[in-house]
Design an enzyme around this catalytic site. Sequence first.
Site, PDB file in Angstrom:
ATOM      1  N   GLU A 201       0.706  -1.270  -0.097  1.00  0.00           N
ATOM      2  CA  GLU A 201       0.315   0.185   0.241  1.00  0.00           C
ATOM      3  C   GLU A 201       1.186   1.362  -0.108  1.00  0.00           C
ATOM      4  O   GLU A 201       0.602   2.383  -0.957  1.00  0.00           O
ATOM      5  CB  GLU A 201      -0.862  -0.333   1.286  1.00  0.00           C
ATOM      6  CG  GLU A 201      -2.673  -0.827   1.070  1.00  0.00           C
ATOM      7  CD  GLU A 201      -1.816  -2.884   1.106  1.00  0.00           C
ATOM      8  OE1 GLU A 201      -1.155  -2.991   1.629  1.00  0.00           O
ATOM      9  OE2 GLU A 201      -2.217  -3.468   1.272  1.00  0.00           O
TER      10      GLU A 201
ATOM     11  N   HIS B 265     -11.514  -4.497   8.073  1.00  0.00           N
ATOM     12  CA  HIS B 265     -12.266  -4.685   7.038  1.00  0.00           C
ATOM     13  C   HIS B 265     -13.670  -3.740   7.221  1.00  0.00           C
ATOM     14  O   HIS B 265     -14.535  -3.698   6.503  1.00  0.00           O
ATOM     15  CB  HIS B 265     -13.055  -5.934   7.163  1.00  0.00           C
ATOM     16  CG  HIS B 265     -11.890  -6.830   5.910  1.00  0.00           C
ATOM     17  ND1 HIS B 265     -10.697  -6.045   5.779  1.00  0.00           N
ATOM     18  CD2 HIS B 265     -11.783  -7.841   5.435  1.00  0.00           C
ATOM     19  CE1 HIS B 265     -10.087  -7.855   5.197  1.00  0.00           C
ATOM     20  NE2 HIS B 265     -10.817  -8.300   4.574  1.00  0.00           N
TER      21      HIS B 265
END
Lengths: 339, 327
Positions: free
Chosen positions: B60, B129
């Site tokens: 990322e 999540h």
Amino acid sequence: MSTPIDLTGVDRETALRLYRQVVRLRRFEDKVYQLFLKGELPGTVHQYQGQEAVAVGVCEALAADDWITSTHRPHGHAIAKGVSMRAAMAELYGKATGCCGGKGGSMHLGDPDVGMVPAIAIVAGGVSVVSGMGLAFKLQKSGQVAACFFGEGATNEGAFHEGLNFSAVQKLPIVYVCENNLYGASTAYHLTTLVPEVTERVKAYGIPAISVDGMDPVAVRAAMQQAREHAASGHGPMLIEAKTYRFAGHSRGDARKYRGREEEDTWKELDPITRMRDAILARDPADEQAITQIDAEIETELDDAVEFARQSPLPDATLAFTDVYADPFPIPSVVGERS
Amino acid sequence: MTTMTMARAINEGLRVAMDADSKVVLFGQDIGRLGGVFRVTDGLQKDFGEHRVMDAPLAESGIVGTAIGLAMRGYRPVIEIQFEAFVYPAFDQIVSQVAKMHRRSAGTVRLPMVMRMPYGGGIGAVEHHSESPEAYFVHTAGLRVLTPSDPQSAYLTIQQAIACEDPVIYLEPKRRYWDKGEVDLDTTLGNTGLLSPWRARIMRPGTDVSVIAYGPMVRTCLEAAEAADGVALEVIDLQSLSPLDLATVVESVERTGRAVIVHEASRTAGLGAEIAAQIAERCFYSLEAPVQRVTGYDVPYPASRLEEDFLPDLDRVLTAVDRVMED
């Protein structure tokens, strides 16, 4: 220990230019040090004395529209890539005429007009960004190359590995330039790294790497020419590990107690300025005059830069509130308290 | 008007932006062949090619860094972070480089890049999540933060984010991806008027309480307004979390005299704290009752079977409404 610099194949003009550049970088830093001790410069500085051959050799081999990314130690990179001493010095003074308008400071020297991203002082931060530049050059088929400077300490940051892996698989036109000066601030590289040869570590990414004497601008230039050619012709990135040494401390508060004076003296024998001068004079003693003239010109340039910086205006205080956004909007705290 | 899901509306908005400008490129994990884990980029690689929709490594920080470099050289990258909690490895790049490059270069470097990420809970997954990290980004000067609440706002806000010259964090409320709504595909950025993504939207006018929400909580608040008995709730969708459209909020609260702020993120130093403070500073003499917040609790996001008690729901919103009506 000191081997002479080999000028074979280097014409007189180039040799003198390399000499001029290493001296420019050194004298700039020496002057900055004096000014800092006098209290004229704010904040802190991370200085480049000793490592000049790397920035000079690399930038000599780059095309004018190639780009570089730099680090928390960017003064040498900036001047070698073409930022004027005036613009660099004024930025260190925090003046409005600096290369970043007084909004960057020592750790963010740079100028897009000369192909230098304002320096990224977070260690290995530039390694991620350079992937995007390389990807842009590849997509645009522009033929440009990006050179990414970092220290050996950066090779233990995650961003380093993310960046190298991606640019390798994409075959991006990037040259990674590791300035291995043996210490991350005060900590010797071998104390934190089992495999201290950076050229060995990057083999895992399929990136060819060469090790070079980072105290020799001619050798660095030759390595960079080879690496640039490799990267520009679609073969993907290459890495240069330049073995070098910073003569100063990590930053201004560093008394260098973690390393011996004997070690420092050994490296000072490799001083790129002395060695370039010796090599030039060994080939033609008559160049003494040219060297003397170069030295004098640099002193004039430097005095002019300091005077320019001193005389330049400070940025208006309200400039702290501008350039935060490219599409500006009224920032509530600013509007609320300062209107 | 066309009926579609929010995921589809974002996809359509991306298409419009990519059609209009060949410099718009997409970069992220699994966004090409797969079309993203939530299929938001479904079909885009096929239609625009592998050079414009690129699959990224699992890295990322590298994804954000790469987008910075692309933006510096004339592209308008739109990156996808697969889930909001995967953005933390990229925090350095976002906070130290993306947010500050324009300023430290005295405006010479622009980073028109969009960082898309699904956020929020409600899908029975784990903490990584389900989180709501908006406050970190709103707190960081130099970033803009947008979040759509329905397909229409998604269609426009994603286009506005891409057109913007500033870096934009674009938070997609993942449990609303499959909510359907009417989208006017003929609405363009030039004629959005009051739908402007940088303005808050009054989703339902009301006279008694201003209910201020964004993203996934807008629908919850609209349901609460429908269910509220004898109380007229005015539901405001902020859309833009940075900058905040305080004018719309202040105008509403001055009219109603009561405010309830609703978000999924934890309470302490959450966005609701800033909005409550702004209301206190600007509307103090109009207030009939203390401002109330309905938020997630100050605990790590709970696992699947526990999340219902964590997420603000219709009952908690109505309880807060009761509290402001009591005073």
